[in-house]
Design a protein around this motif. Structure first.
Motif, PDB file in Angstrom:
ATOM      1  N   ALA A 137      -5.302   3.379  -7.902  1.00 21.82           N
ATOM      2  CA  ALA A 137      -4.066   3.722  -8.786  1.00 21.82           C
ATOM      3  C   ALA A 137      -3.291   2.504  -8.954  1.00 21.82           C
ATOM      4  CB  ALA A 137      -3.110   4.485  -7.524  1.00 21.82           C
ATOM      5  N   ARG A 138      -3.304   1.475  -8.169  1.00 21.90           N
ATOM      6  CA  ARG A 138      -2.473   0.280  -8.844  1.00 21.90           C
ATOM      7  C   ARG A 138      -3.241  -0.599  -9.889  1.00 21.90           C
ATOM      8  NH1 ARG A 138      -2.680  -3.436  -3.897  1.00 21.90           N
ATOM      9  NH2 ARG A 138      -0.937  -1.959  -3.015  1.00 21.90           N
ATOM     10  N   TYR A 139      -4.555  -0.395  -9.981  1.00 26.59           N
ATOM     11  CA  TYR A 139      -5.518  -1.035 -10.987  1.00 26.59           C
ATOM     12  C   TYR A 139      -5.092  -0.117 -12.247  1.00 26.59           C
ATOM     13  CZ  TYR A 139      -6.862  -4.478  -7.409  1.00 26.59           C
ATOM     14  OH  TYR A 139      -7.141  -5.298  -6.516  1.00 26.59           O
ATOM     15  N   ALA A 140      -5.050   0.994 -12.301  1.00 25.39           N
ATOM     16  CA  ALA A 140      -5.383   2.021 -13.145  1.00 25.39           C
ATOM     17  C   ALA A 140      -3.746   1.780 -13.947  1.00 25.39           C
ATOM     18  CB  ALA A 140      -5.484   3.613 -12.758  1.00 25.39           C
ATOM     19  N   HIS A 141      -3.014   1.616 -13.385  1.00 20.61           N
ATOM     20  CA  HIS A 141      -1.548   1.656 -13.969  1.00 20.61           C
ATOM     21  C   HIS A 141      -0.727   0.245 -13.442  1.00 20.61           C
ATOM     22  CE1 HIS A 141      -2.288   5.734 -14.683  1.00 20.61           C
ATOM     23  NE2 HIS A 141      -2.511   6.008 -13.460  1.00 20.61           N
ATOM     24  N   GLY A 142      -1.087  -0.636 -14.264  1.00 19.00           N
ATOM     25  CA  GLY A 142      -0.619  -1.987 -14.275  1.00 19.00           C
ATOM     26  C   GLY A 142       0.903  -1.946 -13.977  1.00 19.00           C
ATOM     27  N   GLY A 143       1.346  -2.676 -12.725  1.00 10.31           N
ATOM     28  CA  GLY A 143       2.768  -2.775 -12.613  1.00 10.31           C
ATOM     29  C   GLY A 143       3.209  -1.594 -11.814  1.00 10.31           C
ATOM     30  N   ALA A 144       2.585  -0.611 -11.442  1.00  9.38           N
ATOM     31  CA  ALA A 144       3.067   0.387 -10.493  1.00  9.38           C
ATOM     32  C   ALA A 144       3.041  -0.317  -9.014  1.00  9.38           C
ATOM     33  CB  ALA A 144       1.976   1.543 -10.484  1.00  9.38           C
ATOM     34  N   THR A 145       4.090   0.186  -8.400  1.00  6.82           N
ATOM     35  CA  THR A 145       4.002  -0.040  -7.031  1.00  6.82           C
ATOM     36  C   THR A 145       3.416   1.190  -6.149  1.00  6.82           C
ATOM     37  OG1 THR A 145       6.299  -1.186  -7.231  1.00  6.82           O
ATOM     38  CG2 THR A 145       5.402  -0.546  -4.952  1.00  6.82           C
ATOM     39  N   VAL A 146       2.183   0.644  -5.561  1.00  2.05           N
ATOM     40  CA  VAL A 146       1.422   1.800  -4.642  1.00  2.05           C
ATOM     41  C   VAL A 146       1.323   0.978  -3.495  1.00  2.05           C
ATOM     42  CG1 VAL A 146      -0.251   3.344  -4.704  1.00  2.05           C
ATOM     43  CG2 VAL A 146       0.670   2.825  -6.741  1.00  2.05           C
ATOM     44  N   THR A 147       1.536   1.472  -2.118  1.00  2.00           N
ATOM     45  CA  THR A 147       1.073   0.856  -1.095  1.00  2.00           C
ATOM     46  C   THR A 147       0.302   1.943  -0.209  1.00  2.00           C
ATOM     47  OG1 THR A 147       3.205   1.322   0.023  1.00  2.00           O
ATOM     48  CG2 THR A 147       3.186  -0.682  -1.323  1.00  2.00           C
ATOM     49  N   GLY A 148       0.125   1.285   1.010  1.00  2.00           N
ATOM     50  CA  GLY A 148      -0.771   2.239   1.938  1.00  2.00           C
ATOM     51  C   GLY A 148      -0.473   1.826   3.358  1.00  2.00           C
ATOM     52  N   ASP A 149      -0.354   2.773   3.974  1.00  2.00           N
ATOM     53  CA  ASP A 149      -0.211   2.672   5.785  1.00  2.00           C
ATOM     54  C   ASP A 149      -0.918   3.664   6.264  1.00  2.00           C
ATOM     55  OD1 ASP A 149       2.291   0.690   5.681  1.00  2.00           O
ATOM     56  OD2 ASP A 149       2.986   2.568   4.670  1.00  2.00           O
TER      57      ASP A 149
END
Length: 250
Positions: free
Chosen positions: A54-66
């Motif tokens: 998701a992060r690479y598909a939409h550069g600049g997007a904030t996507v994190t995981g826990d």
């Protein structure tokens, strides 16, 4: 980029069960819409892969995981508190934790299947709804979304445990919706809890494995993700306590 700068720009949305096909599609769609997306899953490797995609598909997007144990209410509360503290708000929880157990007939039902499904399909809903309840109330667009199955309303003989667990999860979510309604008073609810109902989900890998199958009535995970994002376009009062059908009602 569809909906860039739209209704989800800057929204903080948590996705429980983010590593599966539906989770991956949802992370992608929410990131595309400009949301800050915080995924959780019990499988750290699959979660990291979904977050990276998701992060690479939409550069600049904030996507994190826990990696979060959603069977543990204290751990789930810690995740909710951490998310709100880090990003300043919480505008949504999308509950995608799933699982299926079935039998050839009603008489062949194994009660051990219920034990598994109760934890996966009910306990995780209890944990996320209780943990995120207060944060969603503080938002001016809080949404709690449960993904459910048509079988909860029309159970078949071999799906007694699964349909019952889904029905219980729906009832719990509708109770949350009633709480939001009461909190809103005469002005209507600020937050909303809703249920998106599918017959079943399908994704590209399933089609590749079974090229002759038509998957009639199934909802593609990309279509589900689009519907999830679209809930924020509708007023809380319109969707709160509603079953939003993505498949014909039984």
């Amino acid at each position: 980029m569809k909906n860039a700068g739209g209704s989800l720009e800057g929204a903080v949305i948590a996705v429980a069960g983010a590593a599966g096909p539906a989770g991956r599609a949802t992370l992608l769609r929410l990131a595309e819409a400009g949301a800050i997306v915080v995924g959780s899953d019990a499988d750290p490797e699959r979660l990291a892969s979904a977050v990276d995609a998701a992060r690479y598909a939409h550069g600049g997007a904030t996507v994190t995981g826990d990696t979060v144990d959603l069977l543990d209410l204290a751990a789930t509360r810690e995740w909710a508190d951490k998310t709100e503290k880090e990003f300043g708000r919480i505008d949504g929880l999308v509950h995608l934790v799933g699982g299926w157990r079935g039998s050839s007939s009603f008489a062949a039902t194994e009660l051990a299947d219920w034990d598994v499904l109760e934890r996966l399909l009910i306990r995780t809903v209890q944990s996320t709804s209780l943990a995120f309840h207060a944060g969603l109330q503080r938002s001016d667009r809080g949404r709690y979304l449960l993904i459910s199955a048509a079988g909860a309303s029309n159970p078949t003989a071999g799906n007694a445990a699964y349909a019952s667990a889904k029905a219980a999860a729906e009832a719990w979510t509708l109770a949350l919706a009633d709480d939001f309604r009461k909190a809103g008073g005469d002005e209507g609810p600020r937050a909303a809890a809703a249920i998106l109902v599918v017959k079943a989900l399908v994704h590209d890998a399933m089609r590749a494995e079974r090229p002759k199958s038509k998957f009639a009535g199934f909802t593609d995970v990309a279509e589900l993700a689009e519907s999830i994002a679209g809930v924020w376009d509708r007023p809380a009062e319109e969707v709160n306590g509603q079953r939003l059908w993505l498949t014909p009602r039984p």
